[in-house]
Design a protein around this motif. Structure first.
Motif, PDB file in Angstrom:
ATOM      1  N   GLY A 113       0.787  -1.224   0.000  1.00  0.00           N
ATOM      2  CA  GLY A 113       0.000   0.000   0.000  1.00  0.00           C
ATOM      3  C   GLY A 113       0.822   1.279   0.000  1.00  0.00           C
ATOM      4  N   ALA A 114       2.138   1.167   0.174  1.00  0.00           N
ATOM      5  CA  ALA A 114       2.996   2.362   0.170  1.00  0.00           C
ATOM      6  C   ALA A 114       2.994   3.003  -1.217  1.00  0.00           C
ATOM      7  N   LYS A 115       3.023   4.325  -1.242  1.00  0.00           N
ATOM      8  CA  LYS A 115       3.053   5.061  -2.517  1.00  0.00           C
ATOM      9  C   LYS A 115       4.497   5.385  -2.888  1.00  0.00           C
ATOM     10  N   VAL A 116       4.849   5.082  -4.134  1.00  0.00           N
ATOM     11  CA  VAL A 116       6.231   5.212  -4.597  1.00  0.00           C
ATOM     12  C   VAL A 116       6.292   6.133  -5.812  1.00  0.00           C
ATOM     13  N   ALA A 117       7.232   7.081  -5.805  1.00  0.00           N
ATOM     14  CA  ALA A 117       7.483   7.947  -6.957  1.00  0.00           C
ATOM     15  C   ALA A 117       8.886   7.642  -7.486  1.00  0.00           C
TER      16      ALA A 117
ATOM     17  N   ALA B  68      13.184  -1.618 -10.224  1.00  0.00           N
ATOM     18  CA  ALA B  68      12.822  -1.356  -8.827  1.00  0.00           C
ATOM     19  C   ALA B  68      11.308  -1.208  -8.690  1.00  0.00           C
ATOM     20  N   ALA B  69      10.701  -0.473  -9.624  1.00  0.00           N
ATOM     21  CA  ALA B  69       9.247  -0.274  -9.581  1.00  0.00           C
ATOM     22  C   ALA B  69       8.506  -1.604  -9.639  1.00  0.00           C
ATOM     23  N   GLU B  70       8.946  -2.508 -10.517  1.00  0.00           N
ATOM     24  CA  GLU B  70       8.304  -3.826 -10.629  1.00  0.00           C
ATOM     25  C   GLU B  70       8.351  -4.583  -9.304  1.00  0.00           C
ATOM     26  N   LEU B  71       9.501  -4.574  -8.639  1.00  0.00           N
ATOM     27  CA  LEU B  71       9.647  -5.320  -7.394  1.00  0.00           C
ATOM     28  C   LEU B  71       8.826  -4.693  -6.264  1.00  0.00           C
ATOM     29  N   PHE B  72       8.769  -3.376  -6.218  1.00  0.00           N
ATOM     30  CA  PHE B  72       7.923  -2.726  -5.211  1.00  0.00           C
ATOM     31  C   PHE B  72       6.441  -3.024  -5.478  1.00  0.00           C
ATOM     32  N   ALA B  73       6.059  -3.009  -6.754  1.00  0.00           N
ATOM     33  CA  ALA B  73       4.666  -3.327  -7.095  1.00  0.00           C
ATOM     34  C   ALA B  73       4.326  -4.759  -6.683  1.00  0.00           C
ATOM     35  N   GLN B  74       5.269  -5.683  -6.893  1.00  0.00           N
ATOM     36  CA  GLN B  74       5.049  -7.076  -6.480  1.00  0.00           C
ATOM     37  C   GLN B  74       4.889  -7.199  -4.966  1.00  0.00           C
ATOM     38  N   ALA B  75       5.482  -6.267  -4.225  1.00  0.00           N
ATOM     39  CA  ALA B  75       5.366  -6.255  -2.764  1.00  0.00           C
ATOM     40  C   ALA B  75       4.097  -5.540  -2.301  1.00  0.00           C
ATOM     41  N   GLY B  76       3.287  -5.084  -3.255  1.00  0.00           N
ATOM     42  CA  GLY B  76       2.023  -4.441  -2.917  1.00  0.00           C
ATOM     43  C   GLY B  76       2.045  -2.928  -2.909  1.00  0.00           C
ATOM     44  N   SER B  77       3.189  -2.328  -3.242  1.00  0.00           N
ATOM     45  CA  SER B  77       3.273  -0.865  -3.284  1.00  0.00           C
ATOM     46  C   SER B  77       2.595  -0.329  -4.541  1.00  0.00           C
TER      47      SER B  77
ATOM     48  N   ILE C  76       2.928   2.407  -7.524  1.00  0.00           N
ATOM     49  CA  ILE C  76       3.830   3.340  -8.208  1.00  0.00           C
ATOM     50  C   ILE C  76       2.950   4.463  -8.750  1.00  0.00           C
ATOM     51  N   VAL C  77       2.971   5.615  -8.070  1.00  0.00           N
ATOM     52  CA  VAL C  77       1.995   6.670  -8.375  1.00  0.00           C
ATOM     53  C   VAL C  77       2.544   7.753  -9.304  1.00  0.00           C
ATOM     54  N   ALA C  78       3.857   7.878  -9.403  1.00  0.00           N
ATOM     55  CA  ALA C  78       4.435   8.922 -10.266  1.00  0.00           C
ATOM     56  C   ALA C  78       5.721   8.406 -10.891  1.00  0.00           C
TER      57      ALA C  78
ATOM     58  N   THR D  59       6.563  13.701 -17.223  1.00  0.00           N
ATOM     59  CA  THR D  59       6.156  13.191 -15.906  1.00  0.00           C
ATOM     60  C   THR D  59       4.705  12.742 -15.966  1.00  0.00           C
ATOM     61  N   ILE D  60       4.409  11.597 -15.357  1.00  0.00           N
ATOM     62  CA  ILE D  60       3.041  11.068 -15.329  1.00  0.00           C
ATOM     63  C   ILE D  60       2.644  10.722 -13.905  1.00  0.00           C
ATOM     64  N   TYR D  61       1.310  10.732 -13.649  1.00  0.00           N
ATOM     65  CA  TYR D  61       0.797  10.505 -12.291  1.00  0.00           C
ATOM     66  C   TYR D  61      -0.499   9.713 -12.336  1.00  0.00           C
ATOM     67  N   ASN D  62      -0.634   8.793 -11.397  1.00  0.00           N
ATOM     68  CA  ASN D  62      -1.895   8.084 -11.181  1.00  0.00           C
ATOM     69  C   ASN D  62      -1.940   7.715  -9.710  1.00  0.00           C
ATOM     70  N   GLY D  63      -2.834   8.378  -8.955  1.00  0.00           N
ATOM     71  CA  GLY D  63      -2.906   8.179  -7.507  1.00  0.00           C
ATOM     72  C   GLY D  63      -3.227   6.758  -7.098  1.00  0.00           C
ATOM     73  N   ASN D  64      -3.826   5.979  -7.999  1.00  0.00           N
ATOM     74  CA  ASN D  64      -4.159   4.586  -7.690  1.00  0.00           C
ATOM     75  C   ASN D  64      -3.037   3.622  -8.075  1.00  0.00           C
TER      76      ASN D  64
END
Length: 424
Positions: free
Chosen positions: A219-223, A234-243, A245-247, A254-259
């Protein structure tokens, strides 16, 4: 004694100026080895080369290339080659020095080196790129070698460029020398796990740091700034851990998605278009707004000097993981420390790449290759053990992780210098 070199005039926030400041901060913790500290403030060898090539239209162009060997007390030089229009001798010096620190921090038997050519590789054809790479390799061939100095990929270089470098060096010495570079294609002596190793190291050290500050990754938000090999892995591994990737930011925008992004769509988009801009699963935002994004973890994985004092005041992150080399200037470091933001410094955070490069070098010498699972297990253990040792030093002296990493690394480098002595 002056620590200025006559041919470089750094500012406090320039790459070399940043490095010198980091060494000054660690000097009080070096004990009797501090008498050798000037060794760290001067590169052992700096080579500037002219790289003339014939272009496809028949004209001849000249490019400026560099290879700097900062310190080789602990072993042969090790460090990447970058192709970028902003490459300078001062930048390559700083990058080579950070490689010395990084290799010593994870206790690899290497010194620090770095190289580069001032060029925008996107403006060259494949054949022009090959001719430039081969000429550059021939020019620096007098100081590189499997037991002397081992280049690797960096910004805008890749396994194909390493293959050309290996082939050129091998032709010049009259024998196939796979160990002269790392980051090669698998079938030319490359190692499994190398491409994503740096990003994996960012995740492994980030996971350990998150535990320390009781930050739940799920659930952690990562930029993420920089969405190349390091940032995307790194983003892939954090996403696999449930984080989430919001920005994401790179040279295209630059792109953003709060979900959180759907990385199964974003990564193919980046590969197809060359950047994050235009991704349909996100909203575009201004580049400077990236530093204001609400996030728990910030991963600067682009170029050096990105985290300025002003941006350090603005970030909402609790944890900064330095995927890039030198992304935080010293004044920003102080602000983040005052604000209670934990920074895992580049010289340990992004050391996964050089660690697996070391594995590749060892495998090339033995002609015996490991599985990817073996690679990842060995990598994780080295990274975790190194970070825990550094954390112990940080707790003991009540200093930042960066100063603690430099303390551990500089002690190892200067102990080797002292024990080897001066010749003649």
């Amino acid at each position: 004694m002056s620590n200025q070199l006559s041919f470089v005039h750094p500012t406090p926030d320039s790459p070399w100026g940043t490095y010198l400041s980091q060494v000054d901060r660690v000097t009080p913790y070096l004990g009797h080895l501090a008498r050798w500290v000037e060794t760290l403030k001067r590169p052992k060898r700096a080579l500037v080369v002219d790289v003339p090539i014939e272009m496809d239209d028949g004209s001849v162009r000249h490019f400026e290339g560099y290879r700097v060997q900062h310190n080789m007390s602990r072993g042969p030089g090790k460090g990447g080659i970058r192709y970028h229009p902003d490459v300078t001798l001062e930048e390559v010096m700083a990058l080579s020095a950070w490689m010395s620190i990084k290799n010593a921090a994870v206790n690899l038997p290497y010194g620090g080196a770095k190289g580069g050519i001032r060029v925008d590789p996107k403006l060259l054809s494949v054949k022009e790129l090959e001719r430039m790479t081969r000429r550059y390799t021939s020019e620096i061939g007098i100081i590189i070698g499997p037991q002397q100095d081992i280049p690797a990929p960096d910004v805008n270089t890749n396994p194909q460029i390493m293959a050309w470098m290996m082939d050129t060096y091998s032709m010049n010495v009259g024998a196939t020398a796979t160990g002269v570079v790392t980051g090669k294609p698998i079938h030319l002596g490359g190692s499994l796990g190398r491409v994503k190793a740096t990003g994996r190291g960012v995740f492994v050290t980030g996971r350990e740091a998150a535990r320390r500050i009781n930050l739940e990754l799920n659930g952690a938000k990562v930029a993420v700034q920089g969405f190349g090999n390091v940032g995307s892995a790194a983003a892939e591994l954090f996403a696999q851990a449930g984080s989430k990737i919001v920005a994401a930011q790179d040279h295209t925008g630059t792109i953003y998605n709060g979900n959180g992004f759907d990385l199964s769509l974003l990564i193919p988009h980046v590969k197809a278009t060359g950047g994050v801009a235009g991704f349909k699963g996100a909203e575009p935002m201004g580049n400077e707004e990236f530093w204001d994004v609400k996030c728990d973890i910030l991963i600067p994985a682009a170029l050096e000097g990105q985290m300025t004092a002003e941006r350090a005041r603005r970030t909402t992150a609790k944890l900064v993981l330095e995927g890039a080399n030198g992304p935080t200037v010293p004044s920003a470091d102080d602000i983040l420390a005052d604000r209670g933001v934990l920074v895992v410094p580049d010289v340990i955070c992004n050391a996964g790449g050089v660690t697996v490069s070391y594995f590749e070098w060892v495998q090339d010498f033995s002609s015996f290759f490991w599985t990817e699972d073996e690679i990842n297990l060995r990598l994780d253990k080295i990274m975790v053990d190194a970070l825990r040792r550094i954390w112990g030093v940080a707790d003991q002296h009540k200093i930042t992780l960066r100063t603690a990493t430099f303390a551990v690394a500089c002690e190892r480098i200067l102990a080797a210098r002292e024990e080897r002595g001066l010749y003649p």
